[in-house]
Enzyme design. Structure first.
Site, PDB file in Angstrom:
ATOM      1  N   ASP A   1       1.337  -1.604  -0.241  1.00  0.00           N
ATOM      2  CA  ASP A   1       0.325   0.012   0.292  1.00  0.00           C
ATOM      3  C   ASP A   1       0.832   1.127   0.011  1.00  0.00           C
ATOM      4  O   ASP A   1       1.448   1.687   0.685  1.00  0.00           O
ATOM      5  CB  ASP A   1      -0.745   0.105   0.725  1.00  0.00           C
ATOM      6  CG  ASP A   1      -1.580   1.042   1.378  1.00  0.00           C
ATOM      7  OD1 ASP A   1      -2.507   1.360   0.422  1.00  0.00           O
ATOM      8  OD2 ASP A   1      -1.449   1.704   2.326  1.00  0.00           O
TER       9      ASP A   1
ATOM     10  N   ASP B   1      -3.407   1.087   7.066  1.00  0.00           N
ATOM     11  CA  ASP B   1      -2.287   0.604   5.994  1.00  0.00           C
ATOM     12  C   ASP B   1      -2.073  -1.029   5.682  1.00  0.00           C
ATOM     13  O   ASP B   1      -1.431  -1.179   5.103  1.00  0.00           O
ATOM     14  CB  ASP B   1      -0.634   1.499   5.911  1.00  0.00           C
ATOM     15  CG  ASP B   1      -1.490   3.191   6.112  1.00  0.00           C
ATOM     16  OD1 ASP B   1      -2.018   3.598   5.538  1.00  0.00           O
ATOM     17  OD2 ASP B   1      -0.518   3.367   6.303  1.00  0.00           O
TER      18      ASP B   1
ATOM     19  N   GLU C   1      -0.934  -1.363  -6.278  1.00  0.00           N
ATOM     20  CA  GLU C   1      -1.823  -0.532  -6.995  1.00  0.00           C
ATOM     21  C   GLU C   1      -1.811  -0.240  -8.259  1.00  0.00           C
ATOM     22  O   GLU C   1      -0.904   0.358  -8.667  1.00  0.00           O
ATOM     23  CB  GLU C   1      -2.702   0.072  -5.400  1.00  0.00           C
ATOM     24  CG  GLU C   1      -3.157   0.256  -4.591  1.00  0.00           C
ATOM     25  CD  GLU C   1      -3.522   0.722  -3.725  1.00  0.00           C
ATOM     26  OE1 GLU C   1      -4.762   1.431  -3.608  1.00  0.00           O
ATOM     27  OE2 GLU C   1      -2.958   1.621  -2.817  1.00  0.00           O
TER      28      GLU C   1
END
Ligand SMILES: [Zn+2]
Length: 389
Positions: A203, A368, A285
């Site tokens: 992340d 997170d 991501e």
């Protein structure tokens, strides 16, 4: 959910520093000056005739720039191509609305004149005008004053080894702060990725630059402090607006960018090493999604855009490819609001920036880390789906 698997050739740019004698440096400087004056002439011609294609422009400009500026055939072609590339970038920026709407002052100004090149703007060299002697650590390079032989260069051991084994295509001659560099392109074939046993989710954030699904957090504290310090200094220098302040400003900006790049390299290396050691792939991501997803107050936004997520993602990508670690990009929506234990999605699962606390099953974790776990499991699902056939 959608996924994208990494490609099979990794292109990198390696920088080496040239160590020219004063006479050699003078010849290099005269050469950049000549090619950029030539480029400005070609740019004006292109602008006048509204002709921006390499092939057409060569017909109009080739003979003239060769004769008038004493350029070798290859150099003349590179000058023309450089001008075409600059116009292509400009036109893409105009089309993309990056210079404002049609009719806006900034856009009108950009459209009203030909593109221009600094006297020492970088110049591309191909193998016919630049050759490398890796053993001797010298290059032989074309200049307007003839071919310079035995120009020494230096760089890190790792870079020099990569260069000797994998250099391909063009290199750029670059002058910066009175120093000379070559930016060489190398192509490294990637190791075929082994089928991963699970995924390490990563992340990317602001308070913590990178958090993994294993719970390792890389704080952005030190970095953000440096950025703020630089910004304060920048503001003072900008207020001065003298020539020396401008120069200093430029140097600070580069220093800051180098610092960010170094940090990104270190973080990327740790993440890739950990995934490689444990036989896992890496789930990230979708980079495009990050900026769209994060909506922040203004001071933080400056930090975010200054911080290069794109760069960190890119570093992870190529280091992973070289190590044979699979990388998968996952849909970033709701990774921060979804419970990594029961899958429940709710905005109220995030009572504050740092905390995740599931309103359905009661699971609690650093926000997170929870997000990174969601990214990891999406990576696993994505991999299974894309490799089902
Ligand atoms: Zn839950």
């Amino acid at each position: 959910m959608w996924t994208l698997i990494v490609c099979s050739i990794v292109k990198l740019v390696v920088q080496v520093k040239l160590l020219p004698t004063p006479q050699q440096a003078a010849a290099l400087e005269a050469t950049l000056d000549a090619v950029n004056r030539a480029a400005n002439l070609v740019a004006a011609l292109a602008f006048q005739r509204r002709c921006f294609r390499n092939f057409d422009l060569r017909r109009h400009a080739y003979d003239q720039v060769k004769a008038e500026f004493g350029l070798a055939a290859q150099a003349a072609q590179h000058v023309i191509k450089k001008v075409c590339d600059a116009y292509r970038t400009l036109h893409a920026n105009l089309a993309g609305g990056n210079l404002g709407r049609p009719g806006s002052p900034r856009r009108v100004k950009a459209e009203a004149k030909p593109v221009s090149f600094r006297p020492l703007a970088a110049q591309p060299y191909d193998d016919r005008c630049l050759s490398w002697q890796h053993e001797a650590r010298t290059v032989s390079i074309w200049t307007t004053g003839g071919r310079l032989k035995g120009v020494a260069f230096t760089g890190s051991e790792e870079h020099l080894a990569l260069l000797a084994a994998h250099r391909r295509g063009e290199s750029d001659l670059v002058c910066r702060d009175g120093m000379w560099f070559l930016h060489a392109t190398i192509e490294v074939p990637d190791v075929p990725a082994a089928a991963p046993e699970g995924f390490l989710g990563v992340d990317l954030g602001i308070a913590d630059i990178a958090t993994t699904s294993d719970g390792v957090r890389r704080s952005g504290k030190g970095l953000n402090a440096v950025r703020h310090r630089h910004r304060a200094l920048r503001r003072r220098l900008q207020a001065k607006a003298t020539k020396s302040a401008k120069r200093l400003l430029k140097r600070r900006r580069r220093k800051e960018a180098r610092f960010a790049a170094d940090t990104n390299h270190v973080i990327a290396k740790q993440i890739v090493t950990e995934a490689e050691r444990t036989g896992r792939g890496i789930a990230l991501e979708d980079l495009q999604g990050i900026r769209e997803r994060v909506r922040l107050r203004k001071p933080q936004r400056v930090t975010l855009h200054g911080w290069s997520f794109h760069q960190l993602g890119g570093f992870i990508d190529y280091k992973a490819a070289r190590a044979g670690v699979a990388v998968i990009y996952v849909d970033p929506s709701y990774t921060s609001q979804q419970c990594s234990q029961c899958g429940h999605v709710d905005r109220r699962n995030r009572p504050d920036q740092a905390t995740f606390s599931c309103t359905s099953c009661g699971f609690a974790e650093h926000a997170d880390v929870n997000a990174a776990r969601n990214i990891a499991s999406r990576g696993e699902t994505g991999w299974a789906v894309s490799h089902a056939a």
